[in-house]
Design an enzyme around this catalytic site. Structure first.
Site, PDB file in Angstrom:
ATOM      1  N   ARG A  62       1.028  -1.194   0.088  1.00  0.00           N
ATOM      2  CA  ARG A  62       0.011   0.094  -0.070  1.00  0.00           C
ATOM      3  C   ARG A  62       0.888   1.312   0.011  1.00  0.00           C
ATOM      4  NH1 ARG A  62      -3.170   2.646   4.585  1.00  0.00           N
ATOM      5  NH2 ARG A  62      -4.767   3.877   3.840  1.00  0.00           N
ATOM      6  N   ASP A  67       2.941   5.891  -2.708  1.00  0.00           N
ATOM      7  CA  ASP A  67       4.031   6.780  -3.096  1.00  0.00           C
ATOM      8  C   ASP A  67       3.879   7.097  -4.704  1.00  0.00           C
ATOM      9  OD1 ASP A  67       6.528   8.318  -2.940  1.00  0.00           O
ATOM     10  OD2 ASP A  67       7.599   6.240  -3.847  1.00  0.00           O
ATOM     11  N   GLY A  72       4.505  10.673  -8.820  1.00  0.00           N
ATOM     12  CA  GLY A  72       5.288   9.465  -9.248  1.00  0.00           C
ATOM     13  C   GLY A  72       6.320   8.644  -8.254  1.00  0.00           C
ATOM     14  N   SER A  76       8.365  10.362  -1.983  1.00  0.00           N
ATOM     15  CA  SER A  76       8.056  11.115  -1.070  1.00  0.00           C
ATOM     16  C   SER A  76       7.185  11.040   0.053  1.00  0.00           C
ATOM     17  CB  SER A  76       7.346  12.182  -2.196  1.00  0.00           C
ATOM     18  OG  SER A  76       6.039  11.512  -2.599  1.00  0.00           O
ATOM     19  N   GLU A  88       3.216  14.000   3.218  1.00  0.00           N
ATOM     20  CA  GLU A  88       2.255  13.153   2.853  1.00  0.00           C
ATOM     21  C   GLU A  88       1.871  12.152   3.597  1.00  0.00           C
ATOM     22  OE1 GLU A  88       3.665  11.293  -0.838  1.00  0.00           O
ATOM     23  OE2 GLU A  88       4.317  12.995  -1.826  1.00  0.00           O
ATOM     24  N   HIS A 191      -5.723  -5.862  -2.892  1.00  0.00           N
ATOM     25  CA  HIS A 191      -6.732  -5.830  -1.707  1.00  0.00           C
ATOM     26  C   HIS A 191      -6.726  -7.215  -1.385  1.00  0.00           C
ATOM     27  CE1 HIS A 191      -8.708  -1.781  -2.824  1.00  0.00           C
ATOM     28  NE2 HIS A 191      -7.497  -1.518  -2.421  1.00  0.00           N
ATOM     29  N   THR A 192      -6.126  -8.219  -1.882  1.00  0.00           N
ATOM     30  CA  THR A 192      -6.010  -9.735  -1.340  1.00  0.00           C
ATOM     31  C   THR A 192      -5.264  -9.684   0.093  1.00  0.00           C
ATOM     32  OG1 THR A 192      -5.605 -11.807  -1.582  1.00  0.00           O
ATOM     33  CG2 THR A 192      -4.090 -10.273  -2.532  1.00  0.00           C
TER      34      THR A 192
END
Length: 320
Positions: A62, A67, A72, A76, A88, A191-192
């Site tokens: 995730r 990121d 890109g 960050s 962030e 999302h598995t």
């Protein structure tokens, strides 16, 4: 229309509609001579962390996604906030990100071997790959050669696709980053792995609309089980549900459950609202092999989105 006006209009278009493109210099053998032990070192760090905490793989996957979708793949998301300037990682969609220490530990180990050579962005991309592989999923050669960015602003997290997005919003978000509808469906298969807090799917199980309290596309017994964990006035900070039935194993169960009305997010359900994405969901539900092949291709594509990288950070939390 004069050439000057045309040039100005082009610049304005680029400003308001940023174009994301692959990093041209990436190569799977980028560090073969300068840091040959890189991949082994990162894998060892991720493996050790996963042994101690089974939530690490989902967190790293995730983290890499979040990121790459902002400016890109330039690490960050790893930068720490500085005073009132929130980074962030402190933006609303990212406050639940965790396992940053795994990247920090990997960076320290890599720096001990190859000082000032490997970017944090490349380490994060490798760690995300290892997260999938160590969870029973496929492996792949990660293109490397990213540079680390120096800008991280919490306000930019508004650019992340939200769990409440419909299919047109998802398509727009992905296409702006050069990603296709197939990439959307394949990457949603991430999302598995993992867990979601109630706030991300509360809209589907309470006051869904003027007619239904619960999203009618949800399996009723599944919705009832979610409502028991996430009541309307839920105050439990860590309450939530796993993203699929095999939350620590990378497989195609996510797609099978989606077809049964047992997905958590509106953005998951949205994949069934367009013929093309629905067909892909059915394809991946029927074949783990087809899903893995598509996922690998889409991960390489996503992880190659050009960032604003300018340096090799010595500490992933701060700019040099």
């Amino acid at each position: 229309m004069s050439a000057n006006i045309v040039a100005i209009l082009v610049l304005l278009a680029l400003f308001y509609f940023p174009i994301y493109s692959p990093v041209s210099a990436l190569s799977s053998n980028y560090y073969d001579k300068t840091c040959p032990q890189l991949e082994k070192t990162v894998t060892s760090t991720v493996q050790k962390a996963t042994t101690n905490d089974k939530t690490v793989p989902a967190a790293l996957l995730r983290m890499h996604f979040h990121d790459c979708f902002i400016k890109g793949c330039d690490a960050s998301v790893l930068l720490a906030s500085k005073g009132k300037k929130k980074a962030e990682k402190d933006g609303p969609p990212n406050v639940s990100l965790h396992a940053f220490y795994v990247i920090d530990n990997a960076k320290k180990a890599v720096e001990a071997l190859c000082p000032g050579v490997v970017s944090c962005a490349d380490i994060l991309a490798l760690a995300a790959r290892d997260a999938v592989t160590l969870s029973g999923g496929p492996t792949w050669d990660v293109p490397k050669g990213r540079k680390d960015g120096r800008i991280s602003q919490a306000i930019d997290t508004r650019q992340l696709p939200a769990p409440t997005f419909n299919i047109s919003q998802l398509q727009q978000s992905f296409s702006q980053r050069g990603l296709s509808m197939e990439d959307l469906v394949a990457l949603s298969g991430g999302h598995t792995l993992g867990f979601s807090h109630c706030s991300s799917f509360q809209n589907r199980i309470h006051k869904f609309n003027a007619t239904h309290d619960i999203d009618p596309s949800m399996n009723p017994s599944f919705a009832a089980s979610l409502r028991s964990v996430c009541p309307a006035n839920n105050k439990a900070k860590n309450a939530g549900a796993t993203l699929d039935s095999s939350t620590a194993t990378f497989d195609n169960a996510y797609y099978k459950l989606l077809l049964q009305g047992k997905s958590l997010f509106s953005s998951d359900q949205a994949l069934l609202t367009a013929p093309k994405t629905k067909n892909l969901v059915s394809k991946f539900a029927a074949s783990q092999k087809a899903f893995e092949k598509a996922f690998v291709q889409s991960m390489i594509k996503m992880s190659s989105i050009s960032g604003n990288g300018q340096e090799i950070r010595l500490d992933c939390k701060v700019v040099n």
